[in-house]
Design a protein around this motif. Structure first.
Motif: not given
Length: 436
Positions: A327-337
Motif C-alpha cells: 500500500l505504501s509502495g515500500s518493498p524492502g522496508r525490512v532488509p533480507l538476510p
C-alpha cells in the motif's frame, strides 16, 4: 476500498488457521490497513477432502501455478511444505514480481540463499515468521526489534515435540518410547517422528535464526546435531541430583577471540541446564528462545511453537506487514538476510563446555582412578563424581562424572580411550552442560 489479493498454496492445518484468522479479524484489519485482504485462490492437492473451514469451491485449484499466473494476486503464501515443489512455486512467484510468505523451515534452510538473492533482484519481499517457533515472534524480533543490538548467544527450545517428550520423562520417569507414544497419541508427534527426535527439525530452524542473529550462512549439515533417542530416565534422575534440567537445545554463540575472525558455534543436542534458569521451566510442547545481546542483556521469547492458530497467526502477521509495504509502495522496508556471510562457523571439535559422563563399569578396585587418569591425560578435569552401590554381584555399576569445561575433541578422544578399557562394560554416554 483498496484490495490486496493473496493466494494460499496448501490448505492443511496451518492454511485453515490462516483463513480462519483472516475471516475472524477482517473488520479490524480493514480498519488498521485502510484496505481489504482478499483470498483469491487456494491451491491444494485434494479438493474432495473435508476441511475444518468452509471455502467457496470456485477459488480452489489443484494447479499451484494458477496462484502465480493470477494478475490479481500480489502475495503468494507457501504452506505446502517440503523443498522441491515449494522452491519451484516460490521461485516462479518471485520471478513474476510477487511477494512471498512462507512457513517452510526446510525450504529456507536448503534453498534460502537462492530465494533471497532472487527476491533482491526482483525488488520483492520474502517474509517467514512462521518458519521458526510458530507463533513466537522471534524472526521479527531479530530482524527489527534488536536491529541496533549485537547478539552474542542464542539458546532455544525450538521443537515442541521433543520438549513434550523430555518433560514427560522428567516429570513421570517414563522411558522415551512411552513418552513418544503419548506424544503421538495427543497429536504432538507425527507418525514418523524422525525429523523431530533426531534434532533435524531444530537444526533447520537454527540455520534460519543464526542467519538473522549473526549473519551466518548455515546449512543443516553444518550444525552439530544429536537427537534424544539415546536418553534414559536415569539421566534425568542424575541431572536432578546435580541441580540440572534436561532439554534439547538449539545453540548459536559467538566465539570470537581478540584479533581472530568473527566466528560462531552452531549445535543442536540434549543439554543439562541449571534448574533455575529461564529455559528450565519451559514445559510441554512450548517453545522458547533466550537471546543474549550486548545492549539489552538476556531476554526470552516464549509461546506455542506449532498448531493451526499459533502458526496461522504468524503467517497472517506477515501478510499484514506485506500489505502495508504494498500500500505504501515500500518493498524492502525490512532488509533480507545479508547476501554474504558475516561470520565463519567454528569447527565442532573446538566447542568448549562441561560434560556429564555416564560410565557402566565393573565393580572392581581402582576403576575410578583409571578413568580419572585417562581424563587428565587429555586435559579434562573433574568437577563432581557420583557412584551408586550395586547389590547384585558382578552386575555393572553406574559411575557418573561431571567435568569442568573441556574441548570437544579432547573429550571425544578421552572417551574413545576409556571405552577400550576392560573395566568399561558399555559405551560411555555423554550429555553436554550449558549455562543457558
Amino acid at each position: 476500498m483498496r484490495e490486496v489479493g493473496i493466494g494460499i498454496a496448501g490448505f492443511g492445518v496451518v492454511g485453515g488457521g490462516v483463513l480462519s484468522i483472516l475471516r475472524r479479524h477482517a473488520g479490524e484489519l480493514e480498519e488498521r490497513l485502510g484496505a481489504r485482504i482478499v483470498v483469491r485462490r487456494i491451491g491444494l492437492r485434494h479438493p474432495e477432502k473435508e476441511r475444518p473451514v468452509d471455502v467457496d469451491p470456485a477459488i480452489l485449484t489443484t494447479r499451484l501455478m494458477d496462484l502465480v499466473e493470477d494478475p490479481e494476486i500480489a502475495v503468494v503464501v507457501e504452506l505446502i511444505g517440503g523443498v522441491n515443489q515449494a522452491f519451484e512455486l516460490v521461485k516462479a512467484a518471485l520471478e513474476r514480481g510477487k511477494h512471498v510468505v512462507t512457513a517452510n523451515k526446510a525450504l529456507l534452510a536448503a534453498r534460502g540463499e537462492e530465494i533471497f538473492r532472487l527476491a533482491r533482484q526482483k525488488g520483492v519481499d520474502v517474509y517467514y515468521e512462521a518458519a521458526a517457533c510458530g507463533g513466537v515472534p522471534i524472526i521479527r524480533t531479530l530482524r527489527e526489534a534488536l536491529a541496533s543490538d549485537r547478539i552474542t548467544a542464542l539458546h532455544g527450545i525450538v521443537n515442541g515435540t521433543t520438549n513434550f517428550i523430555l518433560s514427560a520423562m522428567a516429570e513421570r520417569g517414563e522411558p522415551i518410547e512411552v513418552a513418544l507414544a503419548e506424544a503421538q497419541r495427543l497429536g504432538y508427534a507425527e507418525a514418523d517422528p524422525t525429523l523431530d527426535v533426531s534434532g533435524g527439525d531444530a537444526a533447520q530452524k537454527l540455520c534460519i535464526l543464526a542467519q538473522l542473529a549473526f549473519g551466518a550462512r548455515l546449512r543443516p549439515q553444518d550444525v552439530l546435531t544429536e537427537g534424544i533417542m539415546g536418553l534414559k530416565p536415569e539421566d534425568f534422575r542424575w541431572g536432578k541430583e546435580f541441580g540440572y534440567a534436561l532439554k534439547l537445545l538449539a545453540i548459536a554463540r559467538r566465539t570470537t577471540t581478540d584479533g581472530g575472525p568473527d566466528r560462531i558455534e552452531a549445535r543442536v543436542h540434549p543439554a543439562f541446564i541449571p534448574a533455575g534458569s529461564l529455559l528450565a521451566g519451559v514445559r510441554g510442547a512450548m517453545n522458547a528462545v533466550v537471546l543474549h545481546s550486548e545492549a539489552l542483556g538476556p531476554s526470552m521469547l516464549y509461546g506455542q511453537g506449532a498448531g493451526a492458530m499459533p502458526t496461522g497467526s504468524a503467517v497472517v502477521s506477515d501478510i499484514i506487514d506485506l500489505t502495508r509495504n504494498i500500500l505504501s509502495g515500500s518493498p524492502g522496508r525490512v532488509p533480507l538476510p545479508p547476501e554474504h556471510p558475516l561470520v565463519e562457523v567454528q569447527g565442532h571439535d573446538e566447542v568448549r563446555c562441561a560434560y556429564y559422563l555416564n560410565f557402566s563399569v565393573k565393580d572392581a578396585p581402582g576403576v575410578l582412578a583409571r578413568i580419572a587418569s585417562r581424563l587428565a591425560d587429555h586435559h579434562i578435569s573433574i568437577a563432581a563424581v557420583q557412584q551408586r552401590e550395586q547389590n547384585d554381584q558382578g552386575k555393572p555399576v553406574p559411575l557418573v562424572i561431571v567435568t569442568h569445561a573441556a574441548r570437544e575433541k579432547d573429550l571425544r578422544t578421552a572417551i574413545a580411550d576409556i571405552d577400550h578399557d576392560s573395566t568399561i562394560l558399555a559405551p560411555t554416554r555423554l550429555i553436554r552442560i550449558e549455562v543457558a
